[in-house]
Enzyme design. Structure first.
Site, PDB file in Angstrom:
ATOM      1  N   SER A  19     -11.693   2.619   2.006  1.00  0.00           N
ATOM      2  CA  SER A  19     -10.343   3.092   2.322  1.00  0.00           C
ATOM      3  C   SER A  19      -9.599   3.601   1.087  1.00  0.00           C
ATOM      4  O   SER A  19      -8.582   4.282   1.218  1.00  0.00           O
ATOM      5  CB  SER A  19      -9.532   1.975   2.984  1.00  0.00           C
ATOM      6  OG  SER A  19      -9.516   0.817   2.178  1.00  0.00           O
ATOM      7  N   GLY A  77      -7.630  -5.040  -1.104  1.00  0.00           N
ATOM      8  CA  GLY A  77      -7.003  -4.556  -2.319  1.00  0.00           C
ATOM      9  C   GLY A  77      -7.415  -3.180  -2.800  1.00  0.00           C
ATOM     10  O   GLY A  77      -7.089  -2.804  -3.920  1.00  0.00           O
ATOM     11  N   SER A  78      -8.080  -2.389  -1.973  1.00  0.00           N
ATOM     12  CA  SER A  78      -8.532  -1.071  -2.437  1.00  0.00           C
ATOM     13  C   SER A  78      -7.351  -0.129  -2.724  1.00  0.00           C
ATOM     14  O   SER A  78      -7.381   0.631  -3.693  1.00  0.00           O
ATOM     15  CB  SER A  78      -9.480  -0.439  -1.422  1.00  0.00           C
ATOM     16  OG  SER A  78      -8.831  -0.233  -0.178  1.00  0.00           O
ATOM     17  N   TRP A  79      -6.306  -0.185  -1.888  1.00  0.00           N
ATOM     18  CA  TRP A  79      -5.148   0.670  -2.151  1.00  0.00           C
ATOM     19  C   TRP A  79      -4.409   0.209  -3.405  1.00  0.00           C
ATOM     20  O   TRP A  79      -3.911   1.034  -4.170  1.00  0.00           O
ATOM     21  CB  TRP A  79      -4.211   0.681  -0.932  1.00  0.00           C
ATOM     22  CG  TRP A  79      -4.641   1.667   0.110  1.00  0.00           C
ATOM     23  CD1 TRP A  79      -5.919   2.067   0.383  1.00  0.00           C
ATOM     24  CD2 TRP A  79      -3.800   2.389   1.012  1.00  0.00           C
ATOM     25  NE1 TRP A  79      -5.928   2.977   1.404  1.00  0.00           N
ATOM     26  CE2 TRP A  79      -4.658   3.196   1.816  1.00  0.00           C
ATOM     27  CE3 TRP A  79      -2.440   2.414   1.245  1.00  0.00           C
ATOM     28  CZ2 TRP A  79      -4.158   4.032   2.816  1.00  0.00           C
ATOM     29  CZ3 TRP A  79      -1.949   3.241   2.251  1.00  0.00           C
ATOM     30  CH2 TRP A  79      -2.789   4.044   3.018  1.00  0.00           C
ATOM     31  N   ASP A 135      -1.742  -0.147   4.749  1.00  0.00           N
ATOM     32  CA  ASP A 135      -3.010   0.233   5.377  1.00  0.00           C
ATOM     33  C   ASP A 135      -3.440  -0.847   6.373  1.00  0.00           C
ATOM     34  O   ASP A 135      -4.606  -0.935   6.745  1.00  0.00           O
ATOM     35  CB  ASP A 135      -4.084   0.430   4.298  1.00  0.00           C
ATOM     36  CG  ASP A 135      -5.371   1.027   4.853  1.00  0.00           C
ATOM     37  OD1 ASP A 135      -5.280   1.834   5.792  1.00  0.00           O
ATOM     38  OD2 ASP A 135      -6.458   0.678   4.355  1.00  0.00           O
ATOM     39  N   LYS A 145      -0.689   3.300   8.195  1.00  0.00           N
ATOM     40  CA  LYS A 145      -1.755   3.638   9.139  1.00  0.00           C
ATOM     41  C   LYS A 145      -1.220   3.596  10.565  1.00  0.00           C
ATOM     42  O   LYS A 145      -0.429   2.715  10.920  1.00  0.00           O
ATOM     43  CB  LYS A 145      -2.910   2.649   9.005  1.00  0.00           C
ATOM     44  CG  LYS A 145      -4.049   2.893   9.987  1.00  0.00           C
ATOM     45  CD  LYS A 145      -5.115   1.823   9.891  1.00  0.00           C
ATOM     46  CE  LYS A 145      -5.884   1.927   8.602  1.00  0.00           C
ATOM     47  NZ  LYS A 145      -7.025   0.970   8.544  1.00  0.00           N
TER      48      LYS A 145
END
Length: 294
Positions: free
Chosen positions: A25, A53-55, A119, A159
């Site tokens: 993501s 925690g990707s964003w 997200d 989202k």
């Protein structure tokens, strides 16, 4: 992001591991930023429903430039525990609780946020009407906190699940933002209802002082007479502009690609192991001998 996925040949999934992102993501936010320049002039950011925690990783890498690491403040909020990220303050809390808002304001030194993103999504049931309703409620919960902390002219990204009544949500958001755009990153599977609503130019309603209260529902929170003054009929629907994000020459998230022999033999380890997997309690019970067949 573990070793299993819906499709192990998804190149975004593999690329995320190769580049050190916790989930695929991350590319969605990167592509949204390429399209809308979301990070320009941003100093204070709130990432809601942030786990794994990707964003937050994207925000940290893109905003924490060597020349001004102290000027940028990034706060990530989620009910689930999250492994720390350099340059990010993590809060394990409920986004609807007034104490969460207070913690964020303390970290920002009382200053408003420039950018709020979410997200988050529910565990889908496959019943589209139910999934869309729950997702809409999650967005409204995120919007509650956003209206309390976002500066005038700020940006909100969340989202959404595009369904039959999504235009009603666009209308509700248009009361508070100059522009409401529906964006579909190339890294988001075309077969999915998922998209992202990009709300530009926050415009607080004159005379409206939003405050989080535990006893107030999202409907009660936004049902303020002052909010609808000098506005069109609340039942009027809005058709938001649709934008596809990402390089057309990039890989297709719905396609599968044949990897050469060398890549097929390379198993990539997870970037970040789950901090609170749903099976954790079952494993602990099994070790104690409490999980037995009856």
């Amino acid at each position: 992001m573990g070793k299993s996925s819906k499709d192990k040949r998804d190149l975004y999934y593999r690329r995320a591991k190769e580049e050190g992102w916790r989930a695929r993501s991350a590319f969605k936010l990167l592509q949204l930023n390429d399209q809308f320049q979301l990070f320009n002039g941003v100093k204070r950011v709130v990432d809601l429903c942030a786990a794994p925690g990707s964003w937050s990783q994207v925000l940290s890498r893109e905003l924490k430039a060597p020349e001004n690491p102290e000027d940028v403040k990034i706060v990530s909020v989620d009910l689930q525990p999250m492994t720390p990220i350099d340059g990010v303050t993590t809060i394990q809390a409920d986004i609807t609780h007034p104490k969460t808002l207070q913690k964020i304001l303390e970290i920002f030194g009382g200053e408003p946020a420039d950018f709020v993103c979410s997200d988050g999504a529910p565990d889908v049931t496959g019943l589209h009407d139910l999934d869309e309703y729950i997702q809409a409620q999650l967005i409204l919960s995120a919007l509650q906190l956003t209206t309390c902390i976002l500066k005038e002219g700020g940006t909100f990204v969340a989202k959404i699940f595009r369904g039959r009544d999504i235009d009603l949500l666009y209308s509700q958001l248009s009361y508070l933002f100059e522009k409401v755009i529906c964006a579909k990153p190339r890294s988001s599977r075309g077969t999915s209802l998922e998209a992202f609503v990009v709300c530009l130019g926050y415009k607080p309603r004159p005379g409206w002082n939003p405050q989080l209260e535990l006893t107030k529902s999202t409907e009660e929170f936004f049902k303020m007479p002052i909010l609808y003054l000098d506005l069109p009929d609340p039942e009027e629907r809005l058709i938001a502009k649709f934008v596809a994000c990402g390089d057309l020459n990039d890989v297709d998230s719905d396609a599968t690609y044949t990897l050469d022999a060398n890549f097929k033999k390379m198993a990539l380890d997870p970037v970040q192991m789950p901090t609170a997997p749903p099976y954790k309690k079952a494993l602990e019970m099994k070790r104690r001998g409490e999980l037995v067949r009856r």
